[in-house]
Design an enzyme around this catalytic site. Structure first.
Site, PDB file in Angstrom:
ATOM      1  N   ARG A 176       0.565  -8.039  13.271  1.00 20.75           N
ATOM      2  CA  ARG A 176      -0.148  -7.053  12.475  1.00 20.75           C
ATOM      3  C   ARG A 176      -1.691  -7.844  12.169  1.00 20.75           C
ATOM      4  O   ARG A 176      -1.701  -7.268  11.775  1.00 20.75           O
ATOM      5  CB  ARG A 176       0.664  -6.970  11.763  1.00 20.75           C
ATOM      6  CG  ARG A 176       1.945  -5.679  12.954  1.00 20.75           C
ATOM      7  CD  ARG A 176       3.506  -5.948  11.695  1.00 20.75           C
ATOM      8  NE  ARG A 176       3.093  -4.770  10.839  1.00 20.75           N
ATOM      9  CZ  ARG A 176       4.815  -4.850  10.385  1.00 20.75           C
ATOM     10  NH1 ARG A 176       5.085  -5.783  10.324  1.00 20.75           N
ATOM     11  NH2 ARG A 176       4.229  -4.384   9.158  1.00 20.75           N
TER      12      ARG A 176
ATOM     13  N   ARG B 222      11.490  -7.339   3.484  1.00 18.41           N
ATOM     14  CA  ARG B 222      11.647  -5.634   3.102  1.00 18.41           C
ATOM     15  C   ARG B 222      12.994  -4.876   4.130  1.00 18.41           C
ATOM     16  O   ARG B 222      13.058  -6.234   4.938  1.00 18.41           O
ATOM     17  CB  ARG B 222      10.638  -5.354   3.914  1.00 18.41           C
ATOM     18  CG  ARG B 222      10.418  -4.425   3.872  1.00 18.41           C
ATOM     19  CD  ARG B 222       9.140  -3.434   3.351  1.00 18.41           C
ATOM     20  NE  ARG B 222       8.831  -3.589   5.432  1.00 18.41           N
ATOM     21  CZ  ARG B 222       7.167  -3.136   5.305  1.00 18.41           C
ATOM     22  NH1 ARG B 222       6.136  -2.590   4.401  1.00 18.41           N
ATOM     23  NH2 ARG B 222       6.597  -2.773   6.604  1.00 18.41           N
TER      24      ARG B 222
ATOM     25  N   ARG C  23      -7.972   2.723  10.867  1.00 15.84           N
ATOM     26  CA  ARG C  23      -7.391   1.502  10.962  1.00 15.84           C
ATOM     27  C   ARG C  23      -8.630   1.041  11.408  1.00 15.84           C
ATOM     28  O   ARG C  23      -8.321  -0.412  12.394  1.00 15.84           O
ATOM     29  CB  ARG C  23      -6.611   1.363  11.475  1.00 15.84           C
ATOM     30  CG  ARG C  23      -5.296   0.736  10.695  1.00 15.84           C
ATOM     31  CD  ARG C  23      -4.033   1.035  10.414  1.00 15.84           C
ATOM     32  NE  ARG C  23      -2.668   0.130  11.110  1.00 15.84           N
ATOM     33  CZ  ARG C  23      -1.943   0.065  10.204  1.00 15.84           C
ATOM     34  NH1 ARG C  23      -1.663   1.596   8.694  1.00 15.84           N
ATOM     35  NH2 ARG C  23      -0.582  -0.502   9.878  1.00 15.84           N
TER      36      ARG C  23
ATOM     37  N   ARG D 135      12.907  -3.368   8.967  1.00 16.40           N
ATOM     38  CA  ARG D 135      11.452  -2.536  10.290  1.00 16.40           C
ATOM     39  C   ARG D 135      11.437  -3.134  11.084  1.00 16.40           C
ATOM     40  O   ARG D 135      11.556  -4.393  11.590  1.00 16.40           O
ATOM     41  CB  ARG D 135      10.534  -2.108   9.620  1.00 16.40           C
ATOM     42  CG  ARG D 135      10.018  -0.856   9.430  1.00 16.40           C
ATOM     43  CD  ARG D 135       8.782  -0.512   8.406  1.00 16.40           C
ATOM     44  NE  ARG D 135       7.729  -0.381   9.249  1.00 16.40           N
ATOM     45  CZ  ARG D 135       6.603  -1.024   8.891  1.00 16.40           C
ATOM     46  NH1 ARG D 135       6.541   0.292   7.276  1.00 16.40           N
ATOM     47  NH2 ARG D 135       5.409  -1.365   9.038  1.00 16.40           N
TER      48      ARG D 135
ATOM     49  N   LYS E  27       0.911  -1.128  -0.355  1.00 13.09           N
ATOM     50  CA  LYS E  27      -0.027   0.019  -0.363  1.00 13.09           C
ATOM     51  C   LYS E  27       0.629   1.381   0.254  1.00 13.09           C
ATOM     52  O   LYS E  27       0.338   2.510  -0.774  1.00 13.09           O
ATOM     53  CB  LYS E  27      -0.650   0.462   1.280  1.00 13.09           C
ATOM     54  CG  LYS E  27      -0.395  -0.240   2.589  1.00 13.09           C
ATOM     55  CD  LYS E  27      -1.958  -0.292   3.684  1.00 13.09           C
ATOM     56  CE  LYS E  27      -1.260  -0.167   5.056  1.00 13.09           C
ATOM     57  NZ  LYS E  27       0.192  -1.184   5.469  1.00 13.09           N
TER      58      LYS E  27
HETATM   59  P1  AMP Z   1       2.557   0.592   8.728  1.00 16.03           P
HETATM   60  O1  AMP Z   1       3.997   1.358   8.544  1.00 16.03           O
HETATM   61  O2  AMP Z   1       1.055   0.605   7.806  1.00 16.03           O
HETATM   62  O3  AMP Z   1       2.675  -1.381   8.282  1.00 16.03           O
HETATM   63  O4  AMP Z   1       2.015   1.108  10.043  1.00 16.03           O
HETATM   64  C1  AMP Z   1       2.785   0.291  10.682  1.00 16.03           C
HETATM   65  C2  AMP Z   1       2.394   0.653  12.763  1.00 16.03           C
HETATM   66  O5  AMP Z   1       2.021   2.232  13.066  1.00 16.03           O
HETATM   67  C3  AMP Z   1       1.281  -0.255  12.739  1.00 16.03           C
HETATM   68  O6  AMP Z   1       1.184  -1.343  13.219  1.00 16.03           O
HETATM   69  C4  AMP Z   1       0.286   0.343  14.326  1.00 16.03           C
HETATM   70  O7  AMP Z   1       1.513   0.148  15.209  1.00 16.03           O
HETATM   71  C5  AMP Z   1       0.813   1.978  13.566  1.00 16.03           C
HETATM   72  N1  AMP Z   1      -0.078   2.678  13.217  1.00 16.03           N
HETATM   73  C6  AMP Z   1      -0.117   3.035  11.468  1.00 16.03           C
HETATM   74  N2  AMP Z   1      -1.805   3.496  11.251  1.00 16.03           N
HETATM   75  C7  AMP Z   1      -2.450   3.688  12.513  1.00 16.03           C
HETATM   76  C8  AMP Z   1      -3.602   4.526  12.300  1.00 16.03           C
HETATM   77  N3  AMP Z   1      -3.590   4.847  11.494  1.00 16.03           N
HETATM   78  N4  AMP Z   1      -3.865   4.232  13.594  1.00 16.03           N
HETATM   79  C9  AMP Z   1      -3.585   3.060  14.686  1.00 16.03           C
HETATM   80  N5  AMP Z   1      -1.940   2.921  14.401  1.00 16.03           N
HETATM   81  C10 AMP Z   1      -1.426   2.649  13.355  1.00 16.03           C
END
Ligand code: AMP
Length: 210
Positions: free
Chosen positions: A161, A117, A85, A150, A10
């Site tokens: 996740r 990754r 989310r 990461r 995404k």
């Molecule tokens: P991502 O980079 O989208 O995989 O997000 C990594 C982490 O950031 C997630 O596992 C959450 O801990 C946090 N996160 C990202 N976006 C949100 C959101 N909209 N609401 C709450 N936590 C978020």
């Protein structure tokens, strides 16, 4: 808005499309990671959630996101990624969202992708050892910084996740389906094909709403 499970591509897609459509791009994952890297109470709080693969609480995220997307430069459109989310976020931001693209892809494939990754800690560039390796092993193509994994890309946290995605974020997909804002795209083909498919969908959506 682009949504999908972790590892669905995404952020790659959102960045490519924002560039093509010439609109600002907002990733909540990046935004929260950047705050988490600061030595502040809020930064430390966010890091504990991110390191476990848990959702950062809505009372933190909703205000942070709204403060950005209500800025002047977002007024003529933007491409968001990683939010909403939770159902609470979706309801709080529904008016600020015209269309949601859901990248659908099986858990087995995203797990493989996330385990291979690498990211650049300096410029944030993403690489994948299977499909998009750096030109020089472990070195960023753009700023020559040493690439890292990461902190939440390990098997235990990936599993959590995905669990969080199915339990908390899947209902959000259904919410947007019920409001006729959802289109679903297959995330398995190569990056450029997924991008073209999304682009065609967006163009069709814009035409239908003009
Ligand atoms: P991502 O980079 O989208 O995989 O997000 C990594 C982490 O950031 C997630 O596992 C959450 O801990 C946090 N996160 C990202 N976006 C949100 C959101 N909209 N609401 C709450 N936590 C978020």
């Amino acid at each position: 808005m682009i949504m999908g499970p972790p590892g669905s591509g995404k952020s790659t897609q959102a960045e490519l499309l924002a560039e093509e459509l010439q609109v600002p791009y907002l990733s909540t994952g990046d935004l929260l990671r950047s705050i988490a890297s600061e030595d502040t109470t809020l930064g430390k709080q966010i890091k504990t959630y991110q390191d476990k693969g848990e959702i950062v609480p809505d009372d933190i995220t909703i205000d942070l996101i709204k403060n950005i997307v209500l800025k002047d430069e977002y007024r003529y459109g933007y491409l968001g990624e990683g939010f909403p989310r939770t159902l609470k976020q979706a309801k709080a931001m529904n008016d600020l969202i015209d269309q949601v693209i859901y990248i659908e892809i099986p858990d087995t494939i995203v797990t493989k992708r996330l385990l291979s990754r690498l990211i650049c800690p300096k410029c944030g560039d993403n690489y994948n050892l299977l499909s998009q390796p750096p030109k020089i092993k472990d070195v960023c193509d753009h700023c020559q910084t040493k690439l890292i994994n990461r902190s939440d890309d390990n098997e235990k946290v990936i599993l959590n996740r995905l669990k969080v995605f199915h339990q908390t974020t899947k209902p959000v997909i259904l919410f947007f389906k019920n409001t006729n804002k959802l289109v679903t795209i297959n995330g398995e083909p190569p990056v450029n094909i997924v991008k073209d498919n999304i682009f065609n969908m967006i163009t069709g959506f814009k035409k239908n709403n003009e």
